[in-house]
Design an enzyme around this catalytic site. Structure first.
Site, mmCIF file in Angstrom:
data_model
loop_
_atom_site.group_PDB
_atom_site.id
_atom_site.type_symbol
_atom_site.label_atom_id
_atom_site.label_comp_id
_atom_site.label_asym_id
_atom_site.label_seq_id
_atom_site.Cartn_x
_atom_site.Cartn_y
_atom_site.Cartn_z
ATOM 1 N N ASN A 151 51.017 -34.977 -4.851
ATOM 2 C CA ASN A 151 51.868 -36.168 -4.746
ATOM 3 C C ASN A 151 51.116 -37.416 -5.184
ATOM 4 O OD1 ASN A 151 54.250 -35.004 -3.687
ATOM 5 N ND2 ASN A 151 53.277 -34.813 -1.678
ATOM 6 N N CYS A 172 57.550 -28.471 -5.180
ATOM 7 C CA CYS A 172 57.507 -28.938 -3.799
ATOM 8 C C CYS A 172 58.312 -27.987 -2.943
ATOM 9 C CB CYS A 172 58.084 -30.352 -3.714
ATOM 10 S SG CYS A 172 58.140 -31.037 -2.044
ATOM 11 N N HIS A 173 57.750 -27.561 -1.818
ATOM 12 C CA HIS A 173 58.443 -26.575 -0.998
ATOM 13 C C HIS A 173 59.597 -27.155 -0.199
ATOM 14 C CE1 HIS A 173 55.254 -27.982 1.868
ATOM 15 N NE2 HIS A 173 56.315 -28.060 2.647
ATOM 16 N N HIS A 204 61.465 -35.297 -2.987
ATOM 17 C CA HIS A 204 61.520 -35.825 -1.626
ATOM 18 C C HIS A 204 62.820 -36.563 -1.327
ATOM 19 C CE1 HIS A 204 56.920 -35.629 -0.635
ATOM 20 N NE2 HIS A 204 57.456 -34.450 -0.900
#
Length: 439
Positions: A151, A172-173, A204
């Site tokens: 990130n 990204c999980h 996100h």
């Protein structure tokens, strides 16, 4: 197949990704290059990965370690895949700088790794390093896929995609866990593997646009009812995202502590009532770092388990992407890619998170179309500071940094333009003195 892991000193994450890889039948004899600039953490990770190779893979993989910039090019040479998990500047000194200097200006943060002034500075100092990665990759492994986990995802992946020749996808999980997390916290008795979802937006802040059960029933009406009721009745850890559901109509991928600082709504000067109402954990990321550092020795011993290291394949995308490309076995993921019209009401040059098909052609994004206008507006408020941060990295102009911070929703809502300029100057000076320049 050769896999190079950049930032291998991240022992827990490297164990997960590399353990996953060793469990793939086609990758039992993988060559793994571990790269880091910290000799102690590199050695710790090497011991863990080497022991795990013997335990779960009969020692068939080849594990090598490479330390620092002089050995970086050899670590990358001939790689088919490069996993990036670096953290430039670590908690001390850089995260401390990212939080403490803004506090002097009255600017409070929760995580500071994606957007806000913390995310902007983290992005700049990391691109400063990743430029060197890109040059080496273009020279010694030009066909490698660069799987970025670091990130700020959209800033770093977007820079690599626009200004280097490196084949890059950001991972990204939060996409995988979004719907199961929501159903769990709201008490749905539904097997998450049976639901159908559609997720798109930015990292996100990608939106759960659709969620249906196995019989095709829309779950959102009941989700909205339960979420509003839960926020009204009790304090819990996901209040910001549940407020999104009520006010915007949709849930998003990353946690409430993250999303609290991606907008001007929840963290306001002189409004501690909002901090209390939405249960916002200020300084959450520094607190996590301190706890992790304090507990690392114990955690390391638990991982090592006397050398008997076991592993179960995780939900991380990396090994599955490598497997899909290597064996031409189609896979659907949520990937961070250049928009180029995938989401038609967001900028084409934005890095967006959309469904992608993975096979031996690589990572192919799918067309999403328009997001609901309010969701596109939320995403756009984050995208333009991201693009300005990338522009600052490209041009080396501090004016672009000022502009990125001014356009950041949280920073711009709290500080004047003169205060933002002064804060940015202080941050640049502090990073430079600490040995982690941003330009």
């Amino acid at each position: 197949m050769k896999l190079t892991f950049m930032g291998a000193g991240s022992t827990v994450f490297s164990k997960n990704v590399l353990g996953d890889t060793m469990l793939c039948p086609d990758f039992h004899d993988v060559e793994i290059a571990l790269y880091d600039i910290d000799p102690i953490r590199l050695e710790e990770s090497y011991l863990v990965i080497d022991a795990m190779n013997k335990t779960i893979n009969q020692g068939r993989a080849t594990i090598k370690k490479y330390l620092g910039i002089p050995e970086r090019k050899e670590a990358l040479r001939g790689a088919d895949f490069v996993v990036n998990a670096i953290q430039v500047g670590l908690y001390d000194p850089c995260t401390i700088i990212d939080f403490e200097i803004p506090k002097k200006y009255g600017l409070r943060q929760t995580i500071g790794d994606t957007l806000g002034i913390g995310g902007i500075m983290r992005g700049l100092r990391t691109i400063h390093v990743m430029k060197g990665f890109a040059e080496d990759i273009e020279e010694v492994c030009p066909n490698a896929w660069f799987l970025n986990y670091t990130n700020p995802m959209a800033i770093l992946s977007g820079y690599m995609q626009r200004y280097t020749k490196v084949k890059t996808v950001g991972l990204c999980h939060s996409v995988q866990v979004c719907a199961p997390t929501l159903l769990n916290i709201l008490g749905f008795d539904i097997d998450p593997s049976t639901i159908q979802t559609k997720i798109a937006g930015i990292n996100h802040m990608a939106w759960l646009l659709e969620i249906f059960d196995k019989d095709g029933n829309d779950l959102y009406p009941e989700i909205k009812r339960r979420a509003k009721e839960k926020n009204a009745k009790e304090k819990h850890w996901d209040m910001v995202r549940f407020d999104y559901i009520e006010k915007l109509g949709y849930y998003c991928t990353e946690s409430s502590e993250h999303n609290a600082e991606y907008n001007p709504f929840y963290i306001k000067a002189g409004r501690d009532d909002l901090i209390e109402k939405f249960n916002i954990p200020l300084d959450e990321y520094p607190r996590r770092c301190i706890n992790q550092i304090a507990n690392w020795q114990k955690q390391k011993e638990e991982i090592m388990n006397g050398g008997n290291i076991q592993h179960t394949r995780t939900h991380e995308y990396a090994s599955r992407i490598m497997e899909a490309i290597w064996t031409n076995t189609p896979l659907k993921i949520g990937g961070n890619v250049l928009n180029n019209g995938c989401i038609s009401n967001l900028p084409r040059e934005a890095c967006v998170e959309v469904p992608c098909l993975v096979d031996n052609n690589g990572v192919t994004p799918t067309y999403v179309g328009d997001l609901p206008i309010q969701l596109a507006a939320m995403n756009a408020s984050n995208i333009y500071p991201q693009l300005l941060t990338i522009e600052a990295a490209r041009t080396g102009k501090i004016e672009n940094l000022y502009q990125a911070a001014m356009m950041d929703p949280h920073t711009g809502a709290q500080l004047s333009t003169d205060e933002i300029v002064a804060m940015c100057n202080d941050l640049v000076e502090a990073h430079t003195k600490a040995g982690y320049p941003v330009f």
